[in-house]
Motif scaffolding. Structure first.
Motif, PDB file in Angstrom:
ATOM      1  N   GLU A 128       0.844  -1.203   0.000  1.00 33.41           N
ATOM      2  CA  GLU A 128       0.000   0.000   0.000  1.00 33.41           C
ATOM      3  C   GLU A 128       0.876   1.249   0.000  1.00 33.41           C
ATOM      4  O   GLU A 128       2.101   1.166   0.052  1.00 33.41           O
ATOM      5  CB  GLU A 128      -0.898   0.019   1.254  1.00 33.41           C
ATOM      6  CG  GLU A 128      -2.315  -0.482   1.012  1.00 33.41           C
ATOM      7  CD  GLU A 128      -3.188   0.554   0.330  1.00 33.41           C
ATOM      8  OE1 GLU A 128      -2.650   1.595  -0.121  1.00 33.41           O
ATOM      9  OE2 GLU A 128      -4.404   0.340   0.218  1.00 33.41           O
ATOM     10  N   GLY A 129       0.203   2.396  -0.010  1.00 33.95           N
ATOM     11  CA  GLY A 129       0.843   3.686   0.231  1.00 33.95           C
ATOM     12  C   GLY A 129       1.972   4.073  -0.679  1.00 33.95           C
ATOM     13  O   GLY A 129       2.910   4.744  -0.229  1.00 33.95           O
ATOM     14  N   PRO A 130       1.979   3.720  -1.984  1.00 38.40           N
ATOM     15  CA  PRO A 130       3.114   4.098  -2.820  1.00 38.40           C
ATOM     16  C   PRO A 130       3.222   5.618  -2.928  1.00 38.40           C
ATOM     17  O   PRO A 130       2.224   6.311  -3.112  1.00 38.40           O
ATOM     18  CB  PRO A 130       2.785   3.454  -4.169  1.00 38.40           C
ATOM     19  CG  PRO A 130       1.279   3.395  -4.199  1.00 38.40           C
ATOM     20  CD  PRO A 130       0.884   3.107  -2.777  1.00 38.40           C
ATOM     21  N   ILE A 131       4.451   6.127  -2.815  1.00 38.25           N
ATOM     22  CA  ILE A 131       4.656   7.570  -2.931  1.00 38.25           C
ATOM     23  C   ILE A 131       6.027   7.829  -3.530  1.00 38.25           C
ATOM     24  O   ILE A 131       7.018   7.204  -3.137  1.00 38.25           O
ATOM     25  CB  ILE A 131       4.483   8.281  -1.566  1.00 38.25           C
ATOM     26  CG1 ILE A 131       4.466   9.806  -1.740  1.00 38.25           C
ATOM     27  CG2 ILE A 131       5.551   7.839  -0.558  1.00 38.25           C
ATOM     28  CD1 ILE A 131       3.981  10.557  -0.497  1.00 38.25           C
ATOM     29  N   TRP A 132       6.081   8.732  -4.500  1.00 37.66           N
ATOM     30  CA  TRP A 132       7.341   9.085  -5.147  1.00 37.66           C
ATOM     31  C   TRP A 132       8.034  10.168  -4.335  1.00 37.66           C
ATOM     32  O   TRP A 132       7.430  11.176  -3.978  1.00 37.66           O
ATOM     33  CB  TRP A 132       7.098   9.579  -6.571  1.00 37.66           C
ATOM     34  CG  TRP A 132       8.364   9.979  -7.275  1.00 37.66           C
ATOM     35  CD1 TRP A 132       8.812  11.236  -7.531  1.00 37.66           C
ATOM     36  CD2 TRP A 132       9.353   9.084  -7.818  1.00 37.66           C
ATOM     37  NE1 TRP A 132      10.006  11.198  -8.199  1.00 37.66           N
ATOM     38  CE2 TRP A 132      10.362   9.893  -8.381  1.00 37.66           C
ATOM     39  CE3 TRP A 132       9.469   7.697  -7.870  1.00 37.66           C
ATOM     40  CZ2 TRP A 132      11.495   9.341  -9.003  1.00 37.66           C
ATOM     41  CZ3 TRP A 132      10.582   7.147  -8.486  1.00 37.66           C
ATOM     42  CH2 TRP A 132      11.583   7.965  -9.049  1.00 37.66           C
ATOM     43  N   HIS A 133       9.337   9.934  -4.045  1.00 37.68           N
ATOM     44  CA  HIS A 133      10.140  10.890  -3.295  1.00 37.68           C
ATOM     45  C   HIS A 133      11.120  11.529  -4.281  1.00 37.68           C
ATOM     46  O   HIS A 133      12.128  10.918  -4.639  1.00 37.68           O
ATOM     47  CB  HIS A 133      10.894  10.160  -2.188  1.00 37.68           C
ATOM     48  CG  HIS A 133      11.480  11.066  -1.147  1.00 37.68           C
ATOM     49  ND1 HIS A 133      12.120  12.245  -1.449  1.00 37.68           N
ATOM     50  CD2 HIS A 133      11.521  10.956   0.213  1.00 37.68           C
ATOM     51  CE1 HIS A 133      12.530  12.825  -0.340  1.00 37.68           C
ATOM     52  NE2 HIS A 133      12.174  12.069   0.683  1.00 37.68           N
ATOM     53  N   PRO A 134      10.859  12.759  -4.722  1.00 37.55           N
ATOM     54  CA  PRO A 134      11.705  13.353  -5.757  1.00 37.55           C
ATOM     55  C   PRO A 134      13.142  13.607  -5.313  1.00 37.55           C
ATOM     56  O   PRO A 134      14.061  13.558  -6.134  1.00 37.55           O
ATOM     57  CB  PRO A 134      10.985  14.656  -6.110  1.00 37.55           C
ATOM     58  CG  PRO A 134      10.105  14.947  -4.949  1.00 37.55           C
ATOM     59  CD  PRO A 134       9.725  13.624  -4.364  1.00 37.55           C
ATOM     60  N   ASP A 135      13.352  13.889  -4.014  1.00 33.33           N
ATOM     61  CA  ASP A 135      14.722  14.112  -3.531  1.00 33.33           C
ATOM     62  C   ASP A 135      15.553  12.838  -3.646  1.00 33.33           C
ATOM     63  O   ASP A 135      16.734  12.881  -4.004  1.00 33.33           O
ATOM     64  CB  ASP A 135      14.717  14.567  -2.075  1.00 33.33           C
ATOM     65  CG  ASP A 135      13.931  15.840  -1.855  1.00 33.33           C
ATOM     66  OD1 ASP A 135      13.498  16.454  -2.851  1.00 33.33           O
ATOM     67  OD2 ASP A 135      13.738  16.217  -0.689  1.00 33.33           O
ATOM     68  N   ASP A 136      14.946  11.718  -3.309  1.00 30.60           N
ATOM     69  CA  ASP A 136      15.643  10.426  -3.363  1.00 30.60           C
ATOM     70  C   ASP A 136      15.579   9.781  -4.745  1.00 30.60           C
ATOM     71  O   ASP A 136      16.244   8.767  -4.969  1.00 30.60           O
ATOM     72  CB  ASP A 136      15.018   9.451  -2.351  1.00 30.60           C
ATOM     73  CG  ASP A 136      15.312   9.832  -0.912  1.00 30.60           C
ATOM     74  OD1 ASP A 136      16.073  10.794  -0.703  1.00 30.60           O
ATOM     75  OD2 ASP A 136      14.781   9.162  -0.002  1.00 30.60           O
ATOM     76  N   GLU A 137      14.755  10.346  -5.631  1.00 34.52           N
ATOM     77  CA  GLU A 137      14.494   9.729  -6.937  1.00 34.52           C
ATOM     78  C   GLU A 137      14.121   8.263  -6.747  1.00 34.52           C
ATOM     79  O   GLU A 137      14.652   7.359  -7.397  1.00 34.52           O
ATOM     80  CB  GLU A 137      15.710   9.873  -7.867  1.00 34.52           C
ATOM     81  CG  GLU A 137      16.043  11.325  -8.181  1.00 34.52           C
ATOM     82  CD  GLU A 137      17.229  11.478  -9.110  1.00 34.52           C
ATOM     83  OE1 GLU A 137      17.985  10.508  -9.287  1.00 34.52           O
ATOM     84  OE2 GLU A 137      17.398  12.579  -9.666  1.00 34.52           O
ATOM     85  N   ALA A 138      13.185   8.060  -5.825  1.00 35.29           N
ATOM     86  CA  ALA A 138      12.810   6.703  -5.436  1.00 35.29           C
ATOM     87  C   ALA A 138      11.330   6.624  -5.119  1.00 35.29           C
ATOM     88  O   ALA A 138      10.684   7.618  -4.770  1.00 35.29           O
ATOM     89  CB  ALA A 138      13.615   6.266  -4.211  1.00 35.29           C
ATOM     90  N   LEU A 139      10.817   5.412  -5.235  1.00 31.71           N
ATOM     91  CA  LEU A 139       9.436   5.096  -4.886  1.00 31.71           C
ATOM     92  C   LEU A 139       9.457   4.336  -3.571  1.00 31.71           C
ATOM     93  O   LEU A 139      10.180   3.338  -3.415  1.00 31.71           O
ATOM     94  CB  LEU A 139       8.815   4.240  -6.001  1.00 31.71           C
ATOM     95  CG  LEU A 139       7.311   3.923  -6.043  1.00 31.71           C
ATOM     96  CD1 LEU A 139       6.905   2.865  -5.040  1.00 31.71           C
ATOM     97  CD2 LEU A 139       6.478   5.173  -5.906  1.00 31.71           C
TER      98      LEU A 139
END
Length: 292
Positions: free
Chosen positions: A17-28
């Motif tokens: 659940e809860g997928p979120i893109w973290h632009p600082d980490d360039e990661a999901l």
């Protein structure tokens, strides 16, 4: 519609659940709710890992400083430093000590709208948590609050009620965080239960359907304009990520209470998927519960 969907990481999650893109980490980032597991996927390298564990994690936001907020069981919120992987308490909702959070979203002002699960004695609830740590119960009659998302104009909030098989829209006031004028948006008369939700750059709403094996695209009137079949019956949520938010990341599970087999649910059950849906998403707003 036929869409190429690839498995990018398979940890056999019970309820991813809860997928979120973290632009600082360039990661999901995404979670397995009952296992309390947090995962990270970096598409540039293909690296993925199990990075943190708690008792239960049921929602995530990205803070203004790049840390993560974890919304857990017992009404507990903790701040996770992704450099040290240390989690510190931020807030606790005493009236939710006998249940857990269930899906959250940050708003443009850094507030967090957070659902909590029903108990034997009452329905689910929706709270607004302000940056100064005060919280407000906004709605107390929800049949399993789930996917949340804002309209592009920032004048509406979509709220999913899984058990009631519907998505509603509230008028939202950005200056105050006030909700009003609850209206019907979409009713689900299919086998699947509406679960996680995201809103794309065009304003269309994408809803994952648990036990429905698909994600469904609605226009802003609530009409179904597209369905995308997934290689898992139990589709739990989705979000957009990547440099231009061009990739849809979809989470799936093996069952809420009892794990079922991939033979029953499909080859991607329990995995994180990636797909090109032909549209771009939008950056999620950042919470500011621990940041000035």
């Amino acid at each position: 519609m036929s869409t190429d969907i690839a498995i990018v990481a398979d940890y056999g999650c019970q309820v991813a659940e809860g997928p979120i893109w973290h632009p600082d980490d360039e990661a999901l980032y995404w979670i397995d709710v009952p296992a309390g597991s947090l995962f990270r996927y970096r598409p540039a390298t293909g690296e993925h890992a199990h990075v943190f564990e708690a008792d239960v994690i049921a929602g995530i936001t990205v803070e203004a400083d790049g840390s993560l907020l974890l919304f857990e069981d017992g009404g507990v919120v903790r701040r996770l430093d992704t450099g040290t992987w240390e989690a510190d308490p931020v807030l606790e909702l005493p009236e939710e000590s006998d249940t857990r959070f269930n899906d959250v979203v940050a708003d443009p002002a850094g507030r967090v709208f957070a659902g909590t699960m029903p108990t034997e004695s009452r329905p689910g609830r929706l709270y607004r948590i302000d940056p100064d740590g005060t919280y407000h119960r906004l709605v107390d009659d929800l049949a399993i609050p789930n996917g949340l998302g804002f309209t592009p104009a920032r004048d509406g909030l979509y709220v999913t009620e899984s058990e009631a098989r519907r998505i509603r829209r509230y008028a939202y006031e950005e200056a105050t965080g006030r909700l009003s004028d609850r209206t019907a948006f979409a009713a689900v008369d299919r086998d699947g239960l509406p679960d996680g939700l995201t809103v794309d750059a065009t304003g269309d709403v994408w809803s994952a359907e648990w036990n429905g094996g698909q994600v469904v695209r609605y226009d802003d009137s609530g009409a179904v304009v597209e369905t995308v079949a997934c290689p898992a019956e139990t589709v739990s949520s989705l979000t957009f990520g990547g440099e231009n938010y061009e990739t849809a990341y979809v989470t799936t599970g093996l069952g809420y209470y009892e794990r079922r087999s991939k033979g029953e649910l499909g080859p991607a059950a329990g995995a994180l998927l990636a797909a090109d849906l032909g549209v771009e998403g939008r950056p999620e707003f950042r919470s500011r519960l621990t940041c000035p």
